[in-house]
Design a protein around this motif. Structure first.
Motif, PDB file in Angstrom:
ATOM      1  N   VAL A 178       0.850  -1.188   0.000  1.00 20.98           N
ATOM      2  CA  VAL A 178       0.000   0.000   0.000  1.00 20.98           C
ATOM      3  C   VAL A 178       0.887   1.240   0.000  1.00 20.98           C
ATOM      4  CG1 VAL A 178      -1.760   1.285   1.252  1.00 20.98           C
ATOM      5  CG2 VAL A 178      -1.808  -1.218   1.247  1.00 20.98           C
ATOM      6  N   PRO A 179       0.725   2.128  -0.963  1.00 21.90           N
ATOM      7  CA  PRO A 179       1.516   3.362  -0.940  1.00 21.90           C
ATOM      8  C   PRO A 179       1.131   4.232   0.261  1.00 21.90           C
ATOM      9  CG  PRO A 179       0.477   3.007  -3.088  1.00 21.90           C
ATOM     10  CD  PRO A 179      -0.150   2.038  -2.134  1.00 21.90           C
ATOM     11  N   ASP A 180       2.082   4.694   0.992  1.00 20.45           N
ATOM     12  CA  ASP A 180       1.847   5.610   2.118  1.00 20.45           C
ATOM     13  C   ASP A 180       0.903   5.012   3.156  1.00 20.45           C
ATOM     14  OD1 ASP A 180       3.399   7.565   0.778  1.00 20.45           O
ATOM     15  OD2 ASP A 180       1.651   8.117  -0.425  1.00 20.45           O
ATOM     16  N   GLY A 181       0.985   3.733   3.375  1.00 12.48           N
ATOM     17  CA  GLY A 181       0.120   3.104   4.371  1.00 12.48           C
ATOM     18  C   GLY A 181       0.652   1.744   4.754  1.00 12.48           C
ATOM     19  N   PRO A 182       0.054   1.136   5.765  1.00 13.88           N
ATOM     20  CA  PRO A 182       0.537  -0.178   6.214  1.00 13.88           C
ATOM     21  C   PRO A 182       0.022  -1.310   5.328  1.00 13.88           C
ATOM     22  CG  PRO A 182      -1.342   0.498   7.540  1.00 13.88           C
ATOM     23  CD  PRO A 182      -1.046   1.646   6.612  1.00 13.88           C
ATOM     24  N   GLY A 183       0.814  -2.371   5.242  1.00 13.93           N
ATOM     25  CA  GLY A 183       0.350  -3.605   4.631  1.00 13.93           C
ATOM     26  C   GLY A 183       0.342  -3.632   3.120  1.00 13.93           C
ATOM     27  N   ALA A 184      -0.448  -4.589   2.614  1.00 17.05           N
ATOM     28  CA  ALA A 184      -0.573  -4.809   1.173  1.00 17.05           C
ATOM     29  C   ALA A 184      -2.041  -5.025   0.846  1.00 17.05           C
ATOM     30  CB  ALA A 184       0.259  -6.018   0.746  1.00 17.05           C
ATOM     31  N   ARG A 185      -2.385  -4.964  -0.438  1.00 16.51           N
ATOM     32  CA  ARG A 185      -3.783  -5.117  -0.833  1.00 16.51           C
ATOM     33  C   ARG A 185      -3.884  -5.771  -2.200  1.00 16.51           C
ATOM     34  NH1 ARG A 185      -4.899   1.405  -1.231  1.00 16.51           N
ATOM     35  NH2 ARG A 185      -3.669   1.810  -3.116  1.00 16.51           N
ATOM     36  N   GLY A 205      -9.390 -12.580   0.651  1.00 14.10           N
ATOM     37  CA  GLY A 205      -8.142 -12.981   0.006  1.00 14.10           C
ATOM     38  C   GLY A 205      -7.118 -13.419   1.040  1.00 14.10           C
ATOM     39  N   ALA A 206      -7.073 -12.678   2.155  1.00 15.49           N
ATOM     40  CA  ALA A 206      -6.186 -13.085   3.248  1.00 15.49           C
ATOM     41  C   ALA A 206      -6.632 -14.422   3.830  1.00 15.49           C
ATOM     42  CB  ALA A 206      -6.179 -12.010   4.328  1.00 15.49           C
ATOM     43  N   ARG A 207      -7.952 -14.632   3.929  1.00 16.09           N
ATOM     44  CA  ARG A 207      -8.467 -15.904   4.450  1.00 16.09           C
ATOM     45  C   ARG A 207      -8.012 -17.060   3.569  1.00 16.09           C
ATOM     46  NH1 ARG A 207     -13.012 -17.885   7.579  1.00 16.09           N
ATOM     47  NH2 ARG A 207     -12.688 -20.132   7.635  1.00 16.09           N
ATOM     48  N   LEU A 208      -8.060 -16.870   2.267  1.00 20.54           N
ATOM     49  CA  LEU A 208      -7.607 -17.910   1.337  1.00 20.54           C
ATOM     50  C   LEU A 208      -6.152 -18.277   1.622  1.00 20.54           C
ATOM     51  CD1 LEU A 208      -8.176 -17.903  -2.520  1.00 20.54           C
ATOM     52  CD2 LEU A 208      -5.910 -18.308  -1.579  1.00 20.54           C
ATOM     53  N   LEU A 209      -5.304 -17.258   1.766  1.00 24.59           N
ATOM     54  CA  LEU A 209      -3.886 -17.517   2.020  1.00 24.59           C
ATOM     55  C   LEU A 209      -3.677 -18.161   3.384  1.00 24.59           C
ATOM     56  CD1 LEU A 209      -2.437 -14.197   0.574  1.00 24.59           C
ATOM     57  CD2 LEU A 209      -2.302 -16.472  -0.465  1.00 24.59           C
ATOM     58  N   LEU A 210      -4.482 -17.765   4.378  1.00 29.54           N
ATOM     59  CA  LEU A 210      -4.380 -18.384   5.697  1.00 29.54           C
ATOM     60  C   LEU A 210      -4.703 -19.872   5.650  1.00 29.54           C
ATOM     61  CD1 LEU A 210      -6.037 -15.712   8.036  1.00 29.54           C
ATOM     62  CD2 LEU A 210      -3.638 -16.446   8.058  1.00 29.54           C
ATOM     63  N   ARG A 222       1.378 -17.095   4.893  1.00 27.34           N
ATOM     64  CA  ARG A 222       0.997 -16.478   6.168  1.00 27.34           C
ATOM     65  C   ARG A 222       1.444 -15.016   6.220  1.00 27.34           C
ATOM     66  NH1 ARG A 222       3.465 -19.901   8.929  1.00 27.34           N
ATOM     67  NH2 ARG A 222       1.794 -21.453   8.822  1.00 27.34           N
ATOM     68  N   GLU A 223       2.632 -14.738   5.736  1.00 29.96           N
ATOM     69  CA  GLU A 223       3.146 -13.372   5.756  1.00 29.96           C
ATOM     70  C   GLU A 223       2.325 -12.459   4.840  1.00 29.96           C
ATOM     71  OE1 GLU A 223       7.202 -13.836   4.704  1.00 29.96           O
ATOM     72  OE2 GLU A 223       7.746 -14.834   6.591  1.00 29.96           O
TER      73      GLU A 223
END
Length: 399
Positions: A178-185, A205-210, A222-223
């Motif tokens: 994410v530009p100028d923010g935490p995390g990814a999207r 999408g995060a649930r799928l990866l989890l 997980r990361e």
């Protein structure tokens, strides 16, 4: 009326008798009458789509709307049937899960980096039209869960197919910081412009990866899931809920019920599988759910501002969320309300309760699949609770 295995059996019987095929919420463009017209116009497409969606009675038979299987709906039916097999040991449910899982694999969307799927009918938007089989992360996330559930019961190794969905998330949905923010999207579909981001879609999408990280013990999945949830957590509002989109102005939806449920459910799954990184986020979201999205009698509000329409999807997702919070008594109350107010008592559920009337339309995915999944999720948890104590998360009453 306490939800029972016979309640779930009736819901699955309704779907089975119709080969898990039916109408969907926004399927107006599947009208044979519309297809026979000598023009293809977005306003005409929207008119059919919205008329079918908003009509107080089911006009689909009059407009010759085609009935189909829905990718997300079939995924939920796989989850419900595998759960029912675990609860009863009856082979019929495993046979249905086997056939439906094979259908998911056969009808996945082709031409993408990994396993994925989407609606089988077109969807007309104000600016763009999405054709059949354009994959989205919401349906794909549930399909991955379905394949992993089937993998534990069936002889075919569906987990390896599910694992390829990670590439769909990272490559086709353009996982990025994410530009100028935490995390990814990520995007909702590969066709999205990237001008706005759907928050519940990012959570799923995060649930799928989890789920893949749990199955394959992969730190990379997980990361990435953690970074997406860092982004979603940062968008939580002061009252604990999430707007539908980032930025909020990109959608007419506010903090609606079941989309917020998807987000909270994912954070709860993270806490179950990883750690308490998002403990405060979960506490605030659980309070928001109790104070703004549900009433003491179990009825769902549409969003944080208005009670109606009381949607069957909100009933189903609310039951899942409060089950995961450990508050089985309130999950049961939600299911009781839905069974009393949005059911014919014989296995069919209706779309929604309006202020002055009930919209007695049964959609296979929106009504039957969501309620089958919710009932099975609750019943499995209740069955596990009966074998030993469980600690509720943020729940005043988990009895």
């Amino acid at each position: 009326m306490q939800p029972t295995r016979s309640t779930l059996a009736d819901v699955l019987s309704y779907a089975r008798e119709r080969d898990y095929t039916g109408w969907d919420l926004y399927d107006g463009e599947s009208s044979a009458l519309l297809r026979r017209l000598p023009v293809d116009n977005r306003w005409l497409n929207l008119a059919f789509q919205q008329f079918v969606r908003r009509a107080p009675v089911n006009v689909r038979p009059l407009l010759l709307v085609e009935q189909r299987r829905n990718f997300m709906g079939v995924s939920m039916f796989v989850l419900a049937n595998t759960a029912m097999f675990e609860l009863t040991g009856e082979r019929q449910y495993l046979d249905d899960a086997r056939a439906l899982t094979a259908w998911l694999v056969e009808h996945r969307s082709d031409g993408y980096s990994g396993f994925c799927g989407g609606h089988k009918h077109p969807l007309q938007g104000l600016e763009a039209r999405t054709g059949p089989n354009v994959p989205g992360i919401v349906g794909t996330s549930y399909a991955v869960r379905a394949l992993l559930a089937a993998d534990s019961h069936l002889e075919r190794d569906y987990a390896d197919i599910a694992r390829t969905a990670a590439a769909f998330v990272v490559d086709d949905l353009q996982y990025h910081d994410v530009p100028d923010g935490p995390g990814a999207r990520i995007l909702y579909t590969p066709n999205d412009s990237g001008e706005a981001y759907t928050l519940n879609a990012n959570a799923l999408g995060a649930r799928l990866l989890l789920e893949l990280s749990q199955r394959f013990d992969d730190d990379g999945y997980r990361e990435r899931a953690t970074r997406i949830l860092d982004y979603v957590a940062a968008q939580q509002t002061d009252i604990g809920g999430w707007q539908y989109m980032d930025p909020p102005s990109a959608s007419h939806l506010s903090m609606d019920n079941f989309h917020n449920g998807f987000v909270l459910e994912t954070f709860l799954r993270y806490a179950d599988l990883v750690d308490d990184r998002f403990e405060r986020t979960i506490e605030r979201a659980a309070t928001f759910h109790r104070e703004h999205l549900f009433n003491a009698d179990g009825s769902p509000n549409y969003d944080e501002r208005q009670p109606y329409p009381r949607d069957v999807h909100a009933v189903a997702e609310g039951a899942v969320v409060f089950t995961d919070l450990g508050d089985l008594s309130f999950a049961r109350r939600i299911l009781d309300w839905g069974t009393t107010n949005l059911s014919d008592g014989d296995g069919a559920f209706y779309l929604e309760k309006r202020r002055c009337y009930t919209k007695r339309i049964t959609c296979m995915r929106w009504c039957q699949a969501t309620m089958a999944h919710a009932l099975s999720h609750y019943l499995l948890a209740a069955d596990e609770r009966a074998t030993g104590p469980s600690v509720a998360v943020g729940a005043p009453d988990a009895s």
